[in-house]
Write a protein that holds these residues in place. Structure first.
Motif, PDB file in Angstrom:
ATOM      1  N   ALA A 139       0.830  -1.205   0.000  1.00 12.59           N
ATOM      2  CA  ALA A 139       0.000   0.000   0.000  1.00 12.59           C
ATOM      3  C   ALA A 139       0.865   1.256   0.000  1.00 12.59           C
ATOM      4  CB  ALA A 139      -0.931  -0.010   1.206  1.00 12.59           C
ATOM      5  N   LEU A 140       1.991   1.207   0.716  1.00 11.71           N
ATOM      6  CA  LEU A 140       2.916   2.338   0.735  1.00 11.71           C
ATOM      7  C   LEU A 140       3.347   2.707  -0.687  1.00 11.71           C
ATOM      8  CD1 LEU A 140       5.343   1.250   3.621  1.00 11.71           C
ATOM      9  CD2 LEU A 140       3.623   3.044   3.754  1.00 11.71           C
ATOM     10  N   PHE A 141       3.802   1.706  -1.414  1.00 13.52           N
ATOM     11  CA  PHE A 141       4.313   1.947  -2.758  1.00 13.52           C
ATOM     12  C   PHE A 141       3.192   2.345  -3.721  1.00 13.52           C
ATOM     13  CE2 PHE A 141       5.435   0.269  -7.010  1.00 13.52           C
ATOM     14  CZ  PHE A 141       6.517   1.092  -7.272  1.00 13.52           C
ATOM     15  N   LEU A 142       2.063   1.646  -3.639  1.00 12.88           N
ATOM     16  CA  LEU A 142       0.964   1.911  -4.563  1.00 12.88           C
ATOM     17  C   LEU A 142       0.432   3.327  -4.408  1.00 12.88           C
ATOM     18  CD1 LEU A 142      -0.889   0.795  -6.720  1.00 12.88           C
ATOM     19  CD2 LEU A 142      -2.388  -0.051  -4.925  1.00 12.88           C
ATOM     20  N   LEU A 143       0.297   3.788  -3.170  1.00 14.27           N
ATOM     21  CA  LEU A 143      -0.166   5.153  -2.954  1.00 14.27           C
ATOM     22  C   LEU A 143       0.850   6.173  -3.464  1.00 14.27           C
ATOM     23  CD1 LEU A 143      -1.790   4.836   0.566  1.00 14.27           C
ATOM     24  CD2 LEU A 143      -2.904   5.752  -1.466  1.00 14.27           C
ATOM     25  N   GLY A 144       2.136   5.907  -3.223  1.00 17.33           N
ATOM     26  CA  GLY A 144       3.163   6.812  -3.725  1.00 17.33           C
ATOM     27  C   GLY A 144       3.134   6.913  -5.233  1.00 17.33           C
ATOM     28  N   LYS A 145       2.931   5.789  -5.877  1.00 22.21           N
ATOM     29  CA  LYS A 145       2.880   5.765  -7.338  1.00 22.21           C
ATOM     30  C   LYS A 145       1.614   6.445  -7.855  1.00 22.21           C
ATOM     31  CE  LYS A 145       3.819   2.562 -11.136  1.00 22.21           C
ATOM     32  NZ  LYS A 145       4.142   1.171 -11.498  1.00 22.21           N
ATOM     33  N   ALA A 146       0.489   6.192  -7.194  1.00 17.40           N
ATOM     34  CA  ALA A 146      -0.777   6.783  -7.617  1.00 17.40           C
ATOM     35  C   ALA A 146      -0.750   8.304  -7.485  1.00 17.40           C
ATOM     36  CB  ALA A 146      -1.920   6.207  -6.781  1.00 17.40           C
ATOM     37  N   HIS A 147      -0.230   8.806  -6.385  1.00 14.89           N
ATOM     38  CA  HIS A 147      -0.155  10.256  -6.193  1.00 14.89           C
ATOM     39  C   HIS A 147       0.801  10.900  -7.199  1.00 14.89           C
ATOM     40  CE1 HIS A 147      -2.764  10.799  -2.778  1.00 14.89           C
ATOM     41  NE2 HIS A 147      -2.116   9.911  -2.050  1.00 14.89           N
ATOM     42  N   ALA A 148       1.859  10.186  -7.555  1.00 17.37           N
ATOM     43  CA  ALA A 148       2.814  10.720  -8.530  1.00 17.37           C
ATOM     44  C   ALA A 148       2.193  10.852  -9.907  1.00 17.37           C
ATOM     45  CB  ALA A 148       4.043   9.824  -8.606  1.00 17.37           C
ATOM     46  N   GLN A 149       1.257   9.960 -10.213  1.00 12.12           N
ATOM     47  CA  GLN A 149       0.645   9.971 -11.539  1.00 12.12           C
ATOM     48  C   GLN A 149      -0.631  10.801 -11.589  1.00 12.12           C
ATOM     49  OE1 GLN A 149       0.318   6.043 -13.136  1.00 12.12           O
ATOM     50  NE2 GLN A 149       2.508   5.657 -12.981  1.00 12.12           N
ATOM     51  N   GLY A 150      -1.117  11.244 -10.451  1.00 12.48           N
ATOM     52  CA  GLY A 150      -2.310  12.082 -10.454  1.00 12.48           C
ATOM     53  C   GLY A 150      -3.134  11.882  -9.210  1.00 12.48           C
ATOM     54  N   ASP A 151      -3.242  12.902  -8.409  1.00 14.34           N
ATOM     55  CA  ASP A 151      -3.998  12.847  -7.169  1.00 14.34           C
ATOM     56  C   ASP A 151      -5.467  13.088  -7.469  1.00 14.34           C
ATOM     57  OD1 ASP A 151      -5.024  13.022  -4.647  1.00 14.34           O
ATOM     58  OD2 ASP A 151      -3.924  14.818  -4.065  1.00 14.34           O
ATOM     59  N   ILE A 152      -6.331  12.133  -7.135  1.00 11.34           N
ATOM     60  CA  ILE A 152      -7.752  12.264  -7.471  1.00 11.34           C
ATOM     61  C   ILE A 152      -8.399  13.419  -6.716  1.00 11.34           C
ATOM     62  CG2 ILE A 152      -7.975   9.815  -7.981  1.00 11.34           C
ATOM     63  CD1 ILE A 152      -9.403   9.480  -5.320  1.00 11.34           C
ATOM     64  N   GLN A 153      -7.810  13.831  -5.591  1.00  7.76           N
ATOM     65  CA  GLN A 153      -8.392  14.931  -4.837  1.00  7.76           C
ATOM     66  C   GLN A 153      -7.867  16.283  -5.317  1.00  7.76           C
ATOM     67  OE1 GLN A 153      -7.114  12.964  -1.477  1.00  7.76           O
ATOM     68  NE2 GLN A 153      -9.054  11.937  -1.111  1.00  7.76           N
ATOM     69  N   ASN A 154      -7.082  16.264  -6.376  1.00  5.91           N
ATOM     70  CA  ASN A 154      -6.527  17.511  -6.912  1.00  5.91           C
ATOM     71  C   ASN A 154      -6.738  17.561  -8.419  1.00  5.91           C
ATOM     72  OD1 ASN A 154      -5.228  19.988  -6.739  1.00  5.91           O
ATOM     73  ND2 ASN A 154      -3.212  19.096  -7.096  1.00  5.91           N
ATOM     74  N   SER A 155      -7.924  17.098  -8.826  1.00  3.02           N
ATOM     75  CA  SER A 155      -8.339  17.134 -10.235  1.00  3.02           C
ATOM     76  C   SER A 155      -7.345  16.456 -11.166  1.00  3.02           C
ATOM     77  CB  SER A 155      -8.562  18.590 -10.686  1.00  3.02           C
ATOM     78  OG  SER A 155      -9.539  19.211  -9.886  1.00  3.02           O
ATOM     79  N   GLY A 156      -6.737  15.404 -10.698  1.00  4.24           N
ATOM     80  CA  GLY A 156      -5.850  14.627 -11.548  1.00  4.24           C
ATOM     81  C   GLY A 156      -4.417  15.105 -11.582  1.00  4.24           C
ATOM     82  N   ALA A 157      -4.122  16.257 -10.978  1.00  6.24           N
ATOM     83  CA  ALA A 157      -2.748  16.756 -10.995  1.00  6.24           C
ATOM     84  C   ALA A 157      -1.875  15.942 -10.055  1.00  6.24           C
ATOM     85  CB  ALA A 157      -2.724  18.232 -10.577  1.00  6.24           C
ATOM     86  N   PRO A 158      -0.615  15.713 -10.405  1.00  7.90           N
ATOM     87  CA  PRO A 158       0.283  14.983  -9.495  1.00  7.90           C
ATOM     88  C   PRO A 158       0.393  15.684  -8.147  1.00  7.90           C
ATOM     89  CG  PRO A 158       1.253  15.183 -11.675  1.00  7.90           C
ATOM     90  CD  PRO A 158       0.049  16.070 -11.669  1.00  7.90           C
ATOM     91  N   ASN A 159       0.442  14.901  -7.113  1.00  6.53           N
ATOM     92  CA  ASN A 159       0.649  15.419  -5.762  1.00  6.53           C
ATOM     93  C   ASN A 159       1.979  14.861  -5.277  1.00  6.53           C
ATOM     94  OD1 ASN A 159       0.682  15.991  -3.015  1.00  6.53           O
ATOM     95  ND2 ASN A 159      -1.521  15.675  -2.764  1.00  6.53           N
ATOM     96  N   TYR A 160       3.058  15.546  -5.620  1.00  5.34           N
ATOM     97  CA  TYR A 160       4.385  15.041  -5.309  1.00  5.34           C
ATOM     98  C   TYR A 160       4.655  15.016  -3.806  1.00  5.34           C
ATOM     99  CZ  TYR A 160       5.215  15.550 -10.306  1.00  5.34           C
ATOM    100  OH  TYR A 160       5.126  15.435 -11.667  1.00  5.34           O
ATOM    101  N   GLN A 161       4.038  15.919  -3.073  1.00  6.32           N
ATOM    102  CA  GLN A 161       4.218  15.920  -1.624  1.00  6.32           C
ATOM    103  C   GLN A 161       3.704  14.623  -1.014  1.00  6.32           C
ATOM    104  OE1 GLN A 161       2.234  19.122   0.421  1.00  6.32           O
ATOM    105  NE2 GLN A 161       3.143  18.623   2.397  1.00  6.32           N
ATOM    106  N   ALA A 162       2.500  14.204  -1.431  1.00  8.76           N
ATOM    107  CA  ALA A 162       1.933  12.947  -0.934  1.00  8.76           C
ATOM    108  C   ALA A 162       2.728  11.763  -1.451  1.00  8.76           C
ATOM    109  CB  ALA A 162       0.471  12.830  -1.352  1.00  8.76           C
ATOM    110  N   SER A 163       3.143  11.822  -2.716  1.00  7.43           N
ATOM    111  CA  SER A 163       3.941  10.742  -3.295  1.00  7.43           C
ATOM    112  C   SER A 163       5.250  10.582  -2.539  1.00  7.43           C
ATOM    113  CB  SER A 163       4.215  11.032  -4.772  1.00  7.43           C
ATOM    114  OG  SER A 163       5.000  10.014  -5.345  1.00  7.43           O
TER     115      SER A 163
END
Length: 287
Positions: A139-163
């Motif tokens: 889950a750690l890795f999957l969330l990091g990867k998902a946020h890097a490719q687009g944060d759903i809570q930020n209209s699809g923009a990458p959330n590098y801080q969360a990643s």
């Protein structure tokens, strides 16, 4: 026009995360809880013995044993002793997740994000983050990867801080797939100290850097990645594991007349719950 672009961006982000999670399901199908029963790969089975185990574990799950809830969910998920039913699998995974099983939290998030007809991305990310916060390495890795490719809570923009947050935790576990993903981020020219301050500094601290290998690929140097071996367990070992768990349930009933102890449930005497966990418990009780 702007609203349409945001909607399309969100849909694209949902699709990316669903693809990531669906692919991960193949890798993480064999999750563990206690003993050989849960280390083994459970597959579809309709023999009398499989049906018998399913019924026994479901009875124990109704009494509130976390590991029984978790295994009942697996039985429904894979069709072991019963028909495949992802809705009921989600119900029992979520019961076990509420009671603190990080494996169940991961599977609950996995189903919410990837399973057609059950998708709820807000709930999916919530449970994946609960699992990750409890140290579930996948889950750690999957969330990091998902946020890097687009944060759903930020209209699809990458959330590098969360990643950065989740990938840094995956680094602490020496997650074996992390070097390859760092390479991908580097190729996209987004891996730097600004976007990934925590992970970047950890690599520097541990004297790691991206370099070409003898095979010509780019990888992290000085990487001591852990590998996770898929263990094949024979049918007899699987049976022994089930029997051990069932005997454990019976011994607790015979000795104390209650289920308090190592497999403790929604009991005030046995564990403290946060407000979110209390809300989760109420949600389960209403289903």
């Amino acid at each position: 026009m702007t609203n349409q672009v945001n909607t399309n961006s969100k849909r694209a982000s949902f699709k990316r995360i669903s693809t990531l999670v669906a692919a991960s399901a193949l890798v993480f199908a064999s999750v563990t809880y206690t003993g050989a029963a849960n280390a083994a790969q459970i597959t579809a089975c309709d023999t009398a013995e499989c049906v018998s185990y399913f019924k026994k574990f479901k009875r124990a799950a109704r009494k509130g044993y976390i590991s029984a809830e978790y295994n009942t969910a697996k039985f429904y998920y894979y069709g072991y002793g019963t028909e495949v039913d992802k809705t009921l699998a989600l119900k029992y995974y979520r019961k076990s997740a509420v009671n603190g099983s990080k494996e169940a939290q991961y599977m609950t998030g996995l189903i919410f994000v990837s399973e057609p007809g059950l998708q709820d991305h807000k709930q999916g990310v919530y449970w994946l983050e609960r699992a990750a916060a409890n140290g579930h390495i996948h889950a750690l890795f999957l969330l990091g990867k998902a946020h890097a490719q687009g944060d759903i809570q930020n209209s699809g923009a990458p959330n590098y801080q969360a990643s950065d947050k989740w990938l840094s935790r995956a680094f602490d576990k020496r997650y074996s797939k992390l070097p390859k993903f760092v390479e991908e981020l580097n190729n996209q020219k987004v891996f730097n100290e600004t976007n990934y301050p925590s992970l970047y500094n950890k690599l520097v601290e541990h004297n790691m850097w991206l370099a070409k290998t003898d095979a010509g690929s780019v990888d992290l140097t000085n990487w001591e990645g852990k590998t996770y071996e898929r263990i094949t367990v024979t049918g007899s070992t699987l049976k022994q594991g089930f029997d051990m768990l069932l005997a454990n349930f019976r011994s607790r009933n015979d000795s104390t007349g209650s289920r308090l102890g190592g497999d403790c449930q929604l009991k005030a005497a046995c564990q403290r719950k946060s407000l979110n966990e209390m809300k989760d418990s109420m949600w389960v009780s209403q289903k």
